[in-house]
Design an enzyme around this catalytic site. Structure first.
Site, PDB file in Angstrom:
ATOM      1  CD  GLU A 188       9.905  -2.030   9.651  1.00 25.35           C
ATOM      2  OE1 GLU A 188       9.322  -1.748   8.585  1.00 25.35           O
ATOM      3  OE2 GLU A 188       9.394  -1.901  10.771  1.00 25.35           O
ATOM      4  CG  ASP A 193      10.381   0.466   0.607  1.00 21.34           C
ATOM      5  OD1 ASP A 193       9.997   0.623  -0.564  1.00 21.34           O
ATOM      6  OD2 ASP A 193       9.816  -0.287   1.421  1.00 21.34           O
ATOM      7  NE  ARG A 252      -4.689  14.527 -20.663  1.00 21.49           N
ATOM      8  CZ  ARG A 252      -4.906  13.425 -21.378  1.00 21.49           C
ATOM      9  NH1 ARG A 252      -3.969  12.491 -21.455  1.00 21.49           N
ATOM     10  NH2 ARG A 252      -6.036  13.256 -22.007  1.00 21.49           N
ATOM     11  CG  MET A 289       5.823   0.727  -4.440  1.00 21.68           C
ATOM     12  SD  MET A 289       6.356  -0.996  -4.560  1.00 21.68           S
ATOM     13  CE  MET A 289       4.781  -1.818  -4.776  1.00 21.68           C
ATOM     14  N   GLY A 290       7.744   3.047  -1.551  1.00 21.06           N
ATOM     15  CA  GLY A 290       8.686   3.580  -0.565  1.00 21.06           C
ATOM     16  C   GLY A 290       8.244   3.412   0.877  1.00 21.06           C
ATOM     17  NE  ARG A 291       5.445  -0.605   4.816  1.00 22.37           N
ATOM     18  CZ  ARG A 291       4.120  -0.843   4.656  1.00 22.37           C
ATOM     19  NH1 ARG A 291       3.665  -1.247   3.488  1.00 22.37           N
ATOM     20  NH2 ARG A 291       3.281  -0.672   5.655  1.00 22.37           N
TER      21      ARG A 291
HETATM   22  O1  F6P Z   1       8.865  -2.728   1.032  1.00 23.39           O
HETATM   23  C1  F6P Z   1       8.847  -2.867  -0.343  1.00 23.39           C
HETATM   24  C2  F6P Z   1       7.488  -2.561  -0.888  1.00 23.39           C
HETATM   25  O2  F6P Z   1       7.547  -2.714  -2.278  1.00 23.39           O
HETATM   26  C3  F6P Z   1       6.918  -1.195  -0.484  1.00 23.39           C
HETATM   27  O3  F6P Z   1       7.495  -0.164  -1.228  1.00 23.39           O
HETATM   28  C4  F6P Z   1       5.450  -1.408  -0.697  1.00 23.39           C
HETATM   29  O4  F6P Z   1       4.653  -0.587   0.124  1.00 23.39           O
HETATM   30  C5  F6P Z   1       5.267  -2.827  -0.300  1.00 23.39           C
HETATM   31  O5  F6P Z   1       6.522  -3.468  -0.391  1.00 23.39           O
HETATM   32  C6  F6P Z   1       4.252  -3.571  -1.153  1.00 23.39           C
HETATM   33  O6  F6P Z   1       4.266  -4.900  -0.793  1.00 23.39           O
HETATM   34  P1  F6P Z   1       3.318  -6.070  -1.273  1.00 23.39           P
HETATM   35  O7  F6P Z   1       2.388  -5.528  -2.307  1.00 23.39           O
HETATM   36  O8  F6P Z   1       4.240  -7.105  -1.811  1.00 23.39           O
HETATM   37  O9  F6P Z   1       2.634  -6.533  -0.037  1.00 23.39           O
END
Ligand code: F6P
Length: 345
Positions: free
Chosen positions: A102, A126, A161, A168-170
């Site tokens: 992005e 992502d 448990r 991740m994935g934003r």
């Molecule tokens: O956009 C890729 C990504 O790995 C996201 O999933 C995550 O939120 C972010 O980048 C983490 O980025 P960094 O720790 O490198 O700043």
């Protein structure tokens, strides 16, 4: 004709495969290839080196990027646009291939509107870029997360448990949804769907009441959490900002785990996969996709298709407008998420 290539944003498995493919294809077109170090920073600081078949051999399977990366945005740097234009002129760069997500592609779109000749390649684990069905790197992240979920199953079962796995994935839940389906998760929480923890706890309770002794919950890092029905969903961040000034996400898994344990009384643990999802070798699928993107991007330069991005549509690699990539976030559609929901419980 000199063509520069850069990798920007978070690294991603398959970046080296794109670089290698671009350089190999470049020899067909007679391009001289230049690698810019650390994304747009390489142009701003005139930091680059020659890319040849020799310097790019043996990198197909390697994670990371031989070019280095950063989240430097030329539009957020003093005189950034002028400095970029001057560097392009000084180095006699005919075109730039920008491999990024992005942030990198938003800057690429603006630079191309300013008259620079730019071709984009969509990169991110992502899978949130619009205009393409899939980005490279996503398949690797899903494969790693799926293997982790498989491993969490056996330990969750042995100890009876609940284990919460944060991926991740934003701001989208592609990794969570794919890995959750592939790993047989009992609950998947994503930013696209409203999440109410009391409902999640009740769901786990009824699952255990019907004879199951353990549960696996997959949560995407960007999921907004509502503890009580009347509260607004909150994004969980570390409080720090990344290089691009965006909040660093993370920590939602711990809150979900705590709340499940408090409400159900079941012993609950959290496992945060973090950057393991981004590191190391790309899957075969990502190597092939990245290679196809690289060859196509180089051909786009040869055809003069600037201001465009290589994209996957069905099984075809096509060219779409660069601005398409960042027009909106590509979210998990509700009908796709419904497939995952069939298996909750
Ligand atoms: O956009 C890729 C990504 O790995 C996201 O999933 C995550 O939120 C972010 O980048 C983490 O980025 P960094 O720790 O490198 O700043």
């Amino acid at each position: 004709m000199k063509v520069a290539v850069l990798t920007g944003g978070g690294d991603c498995p398959g970046l080296n495969a794109v670089i290698r493919a671009v350089v190999r294809r470049a020899s067909l077109h007679g391009f001289e290839m230049m690698g810019l170090r650390d994304g747009w920073k390489g142009l701003l600081e005139d930091n680059h080196f020659r890319l040849t078949r020799e310097t790019t051999s043996g990198i197909l399977h390697r994670g990371g990027t031989i070019l280095g990366t950063s989240r430097t945005n030329p539009f957020k740097v003093e005189n950034g646009l002028e400095r970029v234009k001057r560097a392009v002129e000084r180095n006699n760069i005919h075109a730039i291939i920008a491999i990024g997500g992005e942030g990198t592609l938003s800057a690429a779109t603006r630079l191309s509107q300013e008259g620079l000749r730019i071709v984009g390649v969509p990169k991110t684990i992502d899978n949130d870029l619009n205009g393409t069905d899939f980005t490279f790197g996503f398949d690797t992240a899903v494969t790693i997360a799926t293997e982790a979920i498989d491993r969490l199953h056996s330990t969750a079962e042995s100890h009876k448990r609940v284990i919460v796995c944060e991926v991740m994935g934003r701001h989208v839940g592609w990794i969570a949804t794919y890995a959750g389906i592939a790993g047989g998760a009992d609950v998947i929480l994503v930013p696209e769907m409203p999440v109410e923890l009391p409902r999640v706890a009740e769901h786990i309770q009824s699952r255990h009441a019907s004879g199951r002794s353990f549960s696996i919950v997959v949560v995407a890092e960007g999921t907004r959490i509502r503890i009580a029905e009347e509260e607004e969903g909150q994004l969980v961040t570390s409080g720090a900002l990344d290089e691009a000034g965006r909040p660093r996400l993370g920590g939602v898994g711990a809150i979900v785990a705590q709340e499940i344990e408090r409400r159900t009384g079941y012993e609950t643990r959290v496992s945060v996969l973090g950057h393991i999802q981004r590191g190391g070798a790309p899957t075969a699928h990502d190597r092939v996709l990245a290679t196809r993107y690289g060859v196509h991007a180089c051909d786009m330069v040869a055809r003069g298709e600037f201001g465009k991005m290589a994209a996957l549509k069905g099984n075809e690699i096509v060219s779409v407008d660069l601005s398409e990539a960042t027009r909106e976030l590509k979210k998990v559609p509700p009908e796709f998420f419904e497939v995952a929901q069939v298996f909750f419980g």
